[in-house]
Design an enzyme around this catalytic site. Structure first.
Site, PDB file in Angstrom:
ATOM      1  N   TYR A 120       0.734  -1.134  -0.173  1.00  0.00           N
ATOM      2  CA  TYR A 120       0.132  -0.031   0.047  1.00  0.00           C
ATOM      3  C   TYR A 120       0.884   1.243   0.043  1.00  0.00           C
ATOM      4  O   TYR A 120       2.031   1.219   0.645  1.00  0.00           O
ATOM      5  CB  TYR A 120      -0.858  -0.032   1.252  1.00  0.00           C
ATOM      6  CG  TYR A 120      -2.111  -0.943   1.278  1.00  0.00           C
ATOM      7  CD1 TYR A 120      -3.552  -0.451   1.085  1.00  0.00           C
ATOM      8  CD2 TYR A 120      -1.730  -2.235   2.102  1.00  0.00           C
ATOM      9  CE1 TYR A 120      -4.440  -1.051   0.905  1.00  0.00           C
ATOM     10  CE2 TYR A 120      -3.113  -2.956   2.159  1.00  0.00           C
ATOM     11  CZ  TYR A 120      -4.378  -2.613   1.538  1.00  0.00           C
ATOM     12  OH  TYR A 120      -5.124  -3.314   1.571  1.00  0.00           O
ATOM     13  N   TYR A 145      -0.758  -9.888   1.374  1.00  0.00           N
ATOM     14  CA  TYR A 145       0.321  -9.124   1.905  1.00  0.00           C
ATOM     15  C   TYR A 145       0.554  -9.537   3.427  1.00  0.00           C
ATOM     16  O   TYR A 145      -0.486 -10.106   3.997  1.00  0.00           O
ATOM     17  CB  TYR A 145       0.464  -7.792   1.967  1.00  0.00           C
ATOM     18  CG  TYR A 145      -0.934  -7.173   2.382  1.00  0.00           C
ATOM     19  CD1 TYR A 145      -0.934  -6.786   3.505  1.00  0.00           C
ATOM     20  CD2 TYR A 145      -1.848  -6.638   1.714  1.00  0.00           C
ATOM     21  CE1 TYR A 145      -2.075  -6.386   4.312  1.00  0.00           C
ATOM     22  CE2 TYR A 145      -3.083  -6.167   2.129  1.00  0.00           C
ATOM     23  CZ  TYR A 145      -3.135  -5.878   3.658  1.00  0.00           C
ATOM     24  OH  TYR A 145      -4.466  -5.192   4.089  1.00  0.00           O
ATOM     25  N   ARG A 194      -2.796 -11.719   4.558  1.00  0.00           N
ATOM     26  CA  ARG A 194      -4.109 -11.370   3.998  1.00  0.00           C
ATOM     27  C   ARG A 194      -4.519 -11.898   2.655  1.00  0.00           C
ATOM     28  O   ARG A 194      -3.609 -11.821   1.920  1.00  0.00           O
ATOM     29  CB  ARG A 194      -4.575  -9.906   3.965  1.00  0.00           C
ATOM     30  CG  ARG A 194      -4.375  -9.198   5.520  1.00  0.00           C
ATOM     31  CD  ARG A 194      -5.411  -9.248   6.478  1.00  0.00           C
ATOM     32  NE  ARG A 194      -6.809  -9.778   5.968  1.00  0.00           N
ATOM     33  CZ  ARG A 194      -7.788  -9.080   5.363  1.00  0.00           C
ATOM     34  NH1 ARG A 194      -7.599  -7.702   5.423  1.00  0.00           N
ATOM     35  NH2 ARG A 194      -8.685  -9.688   5.227  1.00  0.00           N
ATOM     36  N   HIS A 248      -7.358  -8.526  -1.607  1.00  0.00           N
ATOM     37  CA  HIS A 248      -8.715  -7.840  -1.395  1.00  0.00           C
ATOM     38  C   HIS A 248      -8.689  -6.331  -1.845  1.00  0.00           C
ATOM     39  O   HIS A 248      -7.970  -5.840  -2.013  1.00  0.00           O
ATOM     40  CB  HIS A 248      -9.158  -7.932   0.032  1.00  0.00           C
ATOM     41  CG  HIS A 248      -8.147  -7.221   0.939  1.00  0.00           C
ATOM     42  ND1 HIS A 248      -7.298  -7.746   1.462  1.00  0.00           N
ATOM     43  CD2 HIS A 248      -8.262  -5.929   1.639  1.00  0.00           C
ATOM     44  CE1 HIS A 248      -6.461  -7.060   2.284  1.00  0.00           C
ATOM     45  NE2 HIS A 248      -7.279  -5.681   2.203  1.00  0.00           N
ATOM     46  N   HIS A 253     -10.709  -3.023  -0.692  1.00  0.00           N
ATOM     47  CA  HIS A 253     -11.707  -2.167   0.250  1.00  0.00           C
ATOM     48  C   HIS A 253     -12.738  -1.300  -0.508  1.00  0.00           C
ATOM     49  O   HIS A 253     -12.320  -0.757  -1.338  1.00  0.00           O
ATOM     50  CB  HIS A 253     -10.910  -1.269   1.306  1.00  0.00           C
ATOM     51  CG  HIS A 253      -9.878  -1.991   1.871  1.00  0.00           C
ATOM     52  ND1 HIS A 253     -10.236  -2.371   3.150  1.00  0.00           N
ATOM     53  CD2 HIS A 253      -8.488  -2.345   1.760  1.00  0.00           C
ATOM     54  CE1 HIS A 253      -9.022  -2.766   3.976  1.00  0.00           C
ATOM     55  NE2 HIS A 253      -8.005  -2.883   2.812  1.00  0.00           N
TER      56      HIS A 253
END
Lengths: 277, 192
Positions: free
Chosen positions: A143, A182, A192, A195, A197
């Site tokens: 991110y 990640y 995780r 995905h 959000h």
């Protein structure tokens, strides 16, 4: 490790995570998940209504331990302001904001995808002209965020942020890059599932929600305490997009379909009832 | 009130906001429903804490409210504020010490005799689904006494939903997700 990184991590740990928690193994976490799910299955067999939302009290997700209300939510009948929602429109969101691959000078690296679907309410009615916001990691699982310390490359051509206003049938479409899984610090070797959000508004502010869309067949599903905080398999499946070849475009991008259903609006039936008096 | 009609479709589950919304959700003047120079502007502020009383710096709050006359507004322009249009909605990421501020106006009563309140939504890493609550203004004690929600609460619970008016006119409203003086959070009909 730089001083800045160390400081950042201690900041995070001091507020959120018992440092000992990261010592837990996946096996320990998985056992806890299984035990909650088994108890839920027994309740359903005994006649309990199926759950549709995650448990907010879900110990395998360690950051939740001190952050969930211990008292039951207090049931209330909505009043005027709660039966309405803020309005968003073209003034707020530019049409190009739904393409996450054109925000910089170059093309982002990764698998180009289109995620498209509809926002509906619990009665199946389209939620038209409302705001949808998304954010995600890049194709390496990183991110753009000062507290993401995962040593995967930042893509200078990808911020991972998009917005759209739903069309008259509740439809939305984002062009983006498929995010990667990640690691995180819930427990040792925690990863995780990939995905995106999603942040959503309905016609009533009580329908406001934030969630995560996942990709079909992710091998990390069973290991992930955030996804598994939803105890019901049918409910978990509702967060998984479907590969859709009709959204896939020739020599350009693969396509996924994901429809989002908000809770029920209370405005219509409450107004009808007032009219009855 | 009669029974709410059953849902036709099962709602999509929520998930936590996670820690990485920083480039996506905050925007310029997100917490300024009105300009600070507006003579009627009011500061709404407080801290958000967890079950140990520690602040929660990575939470995001949203408010939604009527204007000063109790009108529910339906105007776009929340994300690109022109400084003149009141849209009734605002958002803020809580700061590093768990403190938040909105610049807004006191909402009027949406119906005569009703206690005015601001609707609040809480998102945070570690919080698996959003929470809703109400921030009541403290002044109209008769309306507060007649309010159906407040009347159904214990005195201690009731206190968690009524903001404090500070000397400078600010509204103070602290949010406690867990533990002593835990804020009362709400559920509505037709959630499942």
């Amino acid at each position: 490790m730089s001083t800045e990184t160390t400081k950042d991590e201690s900041f995070e740990n001091s507020h959120v995570l018992d440092p000992a928690a990261t010592a837990d193994s996946q096996e320990t976490i998985s056992k806890e998940i299984t035990s909650v799910h088994e108890a839920y299955r027994q309740e359903v067999i005994a006649g309990k209504k199926a759950e549709t939302q995650p448990r907010i009290n879900f110990a395998p997700y360690r950051s939740s331990l001190l952050r969930y209300p211990t008292k039951n939510l207090h049931h209330v009948d909505p009043e005027t302001i709660e039966l309405c929602s803020p309005a968003f429109g073209q003034r707020d969101v530019h049409a190009l904001e739904s393409d996450l691959t054109i925000q910089h000078n170059g093309e982002p690296i990764g698998e180009r995808i289109v995620v498209a679907g509809r926002v509906l309410d619990g009665d199946g009615r389209p939620v038209a002209g409302q705001l949808v916001e998304i954010w995600q990691a890049n194709a390496a699982g990183r991110y753009i965020h000062k507290r993401d310390q995962h040593p995967a490359p930042i893509d200078p051509n990808f911020t991972g942020v998009g917005r759209a206003i739903t069309g008259p049938n509740g439809e939305y479409s984002f062009t983006t890059i498929k995010p990667a899984p990640y690691p995180w610090k819930n427990h040792h070797n925690a990863w995780r599932p990939a995905h995106i959000h999603f942040s959503l508004f309905g016609t009533d502010f009580t329908q406001r929600m934030i969630t995560q869309m996942y990709f079909p067949g992710d091998p990390l599903f069973s290991l992930d305490p955030i996804y598994q905080a939803i105890t019901d398999q049918d409910a978990r499946d509702r967060l998984v997009a479907t590969y859709d070849h009709s959204i896939t475009t020739h020599e350009w991008a693969t396509g996924y379909n994901w429809d989002i259903v908000l809770t029920g609006s209370n405005r219509t039936w409450m107004e009808d009832e007032e009219g009855d008096h | 009130m009669s029974q709410a009609p059953k849902l036709k479709l099962a709602p999509t589950p929520g998930q936590t906001i996670g820690p990485f919304y920083g480039y996506a959700l905050p925007f310029e003047k997100d917490n300024e429903l009105v300009n600070q120079a507006n003579p009627n502007s009011v500061r709404l502020h407080g801290v958000i804490t967890d079950g140990k009383g520690e602040v929660i710096p990575d939470s995001l709050l949203e408010i939604w409210q009527a204007d000063e006359n109790g009108n529910v507004i339906s105007r776009d322009g929340s994300l690109v504020r022109d400084g003149y249009t009141f849209t009734g909605w605002g958002r803020t990421a809580v700061d590093n010490v768990g403190h938040y501020t909105f610049t807004t106006v006191n909402p009027g009563a949406t119906e005569e005799g009703k206690a005015p309140f601001i609707m609040l939504t809480v998102f945070a890493r570690g919080l698996l689904n959003r929470l809703f609550t109400r921030i009541y203004l403290p002044e109209d004690t008769a309306a507060l006494a007649a309010d159906p929600l407040l009347s159904s609460l214990t005195e201690e619970q009731r206190k968690t939903l009524i903001a404090t008016r500070e000397e400078d006119g600010s509204l103070r409203f602290d949010i406690r997700l867990q533990g002593e003086h835990e804020t009362v959070f709400l559920s509505y009909p037709r959630e499942s």
